[in-house]
Design an enzyme around this catalytic site. Structure first.
Site, mmCIF file in Angstrom:
data_model
loop_
_atom_site.group_PDB
_atom_site.id
_atom_site.type_symbol
_atom_site.label_atom_id
_atom_site.label_comp_id
_atom_site.label_asym_id
_atom_site.label_seq_id
_atom_site.Cartn_x
_atom_site.Cartn_y
_atom_site.Cartn_z
ATOM 1 N N ASP A 1 -26.956 19.675 -4.412
ATOM 2 C CA ASP A 1 -27.529 20.417 -3.371
ATOM 3 C C ASP A 1 -27.001 19.600 -1.927
ATOM 4 O OD1 ASP A 1 -28.563 22.136 -1.325
ATOM 5 O OD2 ASP A 1 -30.637 21.435 -1.804
ATOM 6 N N HIS B 1 -22.980 24.907 1.645
ATOM 7 C CA HIS B 1 -21.833 24.579 2.304
ATOM 8 C C HIS B 1 -21.386 25.687 3.093
ATOM 9 C CE1 HIS B 1 -17.727 22.840 2.960
ATOM 10 N NE2 HIS B 1 -17.537 24.169 2.982
ATOM 11 N N GLU C 1 -21.416 26.026 -1.818
ATOM 12 C CA GLU C 1 -21.128 26.993 -1.119
ATOM 13 C C GLU C 1 -21.907 28.372 -1.221
ATOM 14 O OE1 GLU C 1 -17.049 28.143 1.579
ATOM 15 O OE2 GLU C 1 -16.614 27.474 -0.517
ATOM 16 N N ASP D 1 -16.915 29.257 5.364
ATOM 17 C CA ASP D 1 -16.285 29.081 6.447
ATOM 18 C C ASP D 1 -16.015 30.314 7.315
ATOM 19 O OD1 ASP D 1 -13.109 30.643 5.863
ATOM 20 O OD2 ASP D 1 -14.369 30.218 3.964
#
Length: 543
Positions: free
Chosen positions: A516, A487, A525, A173
């Site tokens: 994966d 991610h 991530e 993120d």
């Protein structure tokens, strides 16, 4: 336009095909150092193996050992050891009746490229500026992003804006979190301390955002500059826990993320981590920029004195926020802060603070640690300090526990069929812990040199790059069949098939359940704390 990240593919590193995943000969697909251990794990019945050079000639033969059964992977395995073969070159391992490994090299500089790529990954994480890089024939780009960071609505200044630009995006993120910056910068500064002579040989070729600094410190300053901005501006010493939007963005490029982002309320853990970071920054930037070093130390003192007056744990309450919580008690963070303040300043009150806190923790060294448990960083700093004022009993207790902890890691790796120092423990981000255990081992080796410590640290690197259940690398762009779907919002939004390179993914929650898949944030991530651990692990073996 200058391209700051120019990485050339090195022979097999980025060209392994997915078909290799099904092979039965598992090893570090990057290769091996001439004078250290070289082993492979074989998952089919075998009795011998041959090392083949690039001309097809057998240059070494040996007998396998095994079988050895391990329950968590539900496999019988055999091991091939060719450590005694030291000649540099390009090879593959052939096992009669089983198959062959990927090609690999034996060379003194075999890990330099991967170390460079893993550190340059931090540059690619930069927030607040345009980023460009070329890797394996692919150009990666992101525009300058989050230039409105951030608003002060949640620290009683609704509608006001203050400069919070810069730093690194935290993970998959685009948030920025002080607690996770703490362990990340702590491990990276420790890498500089332990391996400076090696690190200085690596040209990261990053922008001149901090003229006069070595490349490695130049990159760390980008994050340190942002962390400085997280201290409350009115001089109280409080430090905001994070700077994010109230919820996560979709899978869009960072410059498309236009929602308001906010400084949050302070937490005592974030404030203590701020102190530790700034004390370390002052120490390591001092030889290059005395003014900046003073700025960091002055900020550290303000927050440290605030913590001394405010001894209760102040938890960050999420409230409107659904972004990363990074909730943690502050006992370990305060200990780390005291250790770094003492090491930087020699102040006796900081020393007393640390030694009292270390005694309350029974001088324990953690085997399994991360952002929620950073006491090891303080213990390691104290144990390795050259300052003379240390309490002899405290020093001996900590050093004895460091050695005992390293011995336990050696033992765990020795009985795990894939030589994993974390043994059979698996959870969200466990690959980062495997890499971070190399810090424990390298610190122990500084106290008491032992080849087993270095080779167990190397076992962690082996595991990350292919000597594992999957016969796959856990690092994007590097080694055998690397992750293709991390991610990571950039990798999911840039319309390029290959993910952004050089990043370690979190790993499975059991020995056999890693997937994966982009949507599986708890398995796949990327994050700065795991990446910092990877950089430390790799920098210990560059040449």
């Amino acid at each position: 336009m200058k391209k700051y990240l120019i990485l050339s593919a090195i022979f097999f590193l980025n060209t392994i095909t997915p078909a290799a995943q099904n092979g039965a000969v598992h090893l570090n697909s990057l290769g091996f150092l001439p004078q250290l251990k070289k082993t492979a794990t074989i998952t089919k019945v075998c009795s011998e193996f041959n090392l083949i050079d690039e001309t097809g000639k057998i240059v070494f033969s040996g007998k396998t050992t095994g079988p050895e059964y391990q329950k968590d992977v539900d496999q019988n395995v055999w091991h091939a050891d060719f450590s005694s073969f030291t000649k540099p070159g390009e090879y593959m391992l052939k096992v009669p009746g089983v198959g062959q490994s990927v090609r690999f090299k034996i060379a003194d500089d075999i890990f330099n490229f991967a170390a460079q790529a893993s550190m340059r990954a931090f540059y690619l994480w930069r927030c607040g500026m345009a980023v460009d890089g070329d890797f394996n024939g692919i150009h990666y780009h992101q525009n300058a992003c989050h230039l409105q960071d951030g608003f002060e609505n949640y620290i009683s200044k609704k509608g006001t804006q203050r400069d919070g630009t810069g730093g690194w995006h935290d993970a998959g993120d685009y948030g920025k979190y002080v607690v996770n910056a703490g362990v990340s910068l702590g491990v990276l500064f420790m890498a500089w301390d332990h391996f400076q002579a090696k690190i200085e040989k690596i040209n990261l070729n990053i922008p001149e955002t901090a003229p006069g600094l070595p490349d490695f410190l130049k990159e760390l300053k980008w994050e340190t500059d942002w962390v400085l901005k997280m201290q409350y501006p009115e001089g109280s010493g409080k430090v905001s826990h994070k700077l994010t939007r109230t919820n996560f963005s979709a899978f869009i490029m960072p410059d498309k993320d236009k929602e308001k982002r906010y400084f949050t309320e302070w937490s005592s853990a974030a404030t203590a981590d701020f102190v530790a970071i700034m004390a370390m920054a002052s120490r390591y930037f001092q030889p290059y920029d005395t003014e900046y070093a003073k700025k960091c130390l002055d900020a550290a003192w303000v927050s440290y004195r605030f913590l001394l007056k405010n001894t209760e744990h102040k938890r960050f309450e999420q409230g409107d926020f659904q972004t990363g919580g990074y909730q943690t008690n502050d006992v370990d963070d305060r200990l780390w802060a005291a250790a770094e303040m003492w090491e930087t300043t020699g102040d006796p009150s900081c020393l007393k603070d640390f030694e009292n806190r270390a005694a309350e923790m029974d001088f324990k060294i953690e085997e399994n640690w991360d952002w929620g448990s950073v006491s090891n960083l303080g213990m390691f700093t104290y144990a390795l300090s050259k300052r003379k004022e240390k309490n002899a009993d405290t020093e001996q207790s900590i050093k004895s526990n460091i050695i005992a902890n390293a011995d336990a890691l050696v033992k765990k790796a020795g009985v795990d069929v894939y030589s994993r120092p974390l043994g059979g423990r698996y959870y969200w981000g466990c690959n980062g812990t495997v890499a971070r255990q190399t810090v424990n081992l390298q610190v122990a080796n500084k106290i008491q040199q032992k080849k087993e410590y270095i080779e167990t640290a190397l076992s962690a690197v082996d595991h990350i790059f292919g000597n594992n259940f999957y016969n796959r690398s856990y690092v994007t762009g590097l080694g055998i069949d690397p992750p293709m779907h991390p991610h990571d919002r950039r990798s999911g939004a840039d319309n390029i098939d290959e993910p952004w390179p050089g990043y370690i993914v979190g790993g499975g929650h059991s020995a056999t359940d890693w997937v994966d898949k982009q949507e599986s944030y708890s398995h796949n991530e990327i994050a700065i704390n795991w990446q910092a651990a990877l950089v430390y692990a790799m920098m210990g073996f560059v040449n």
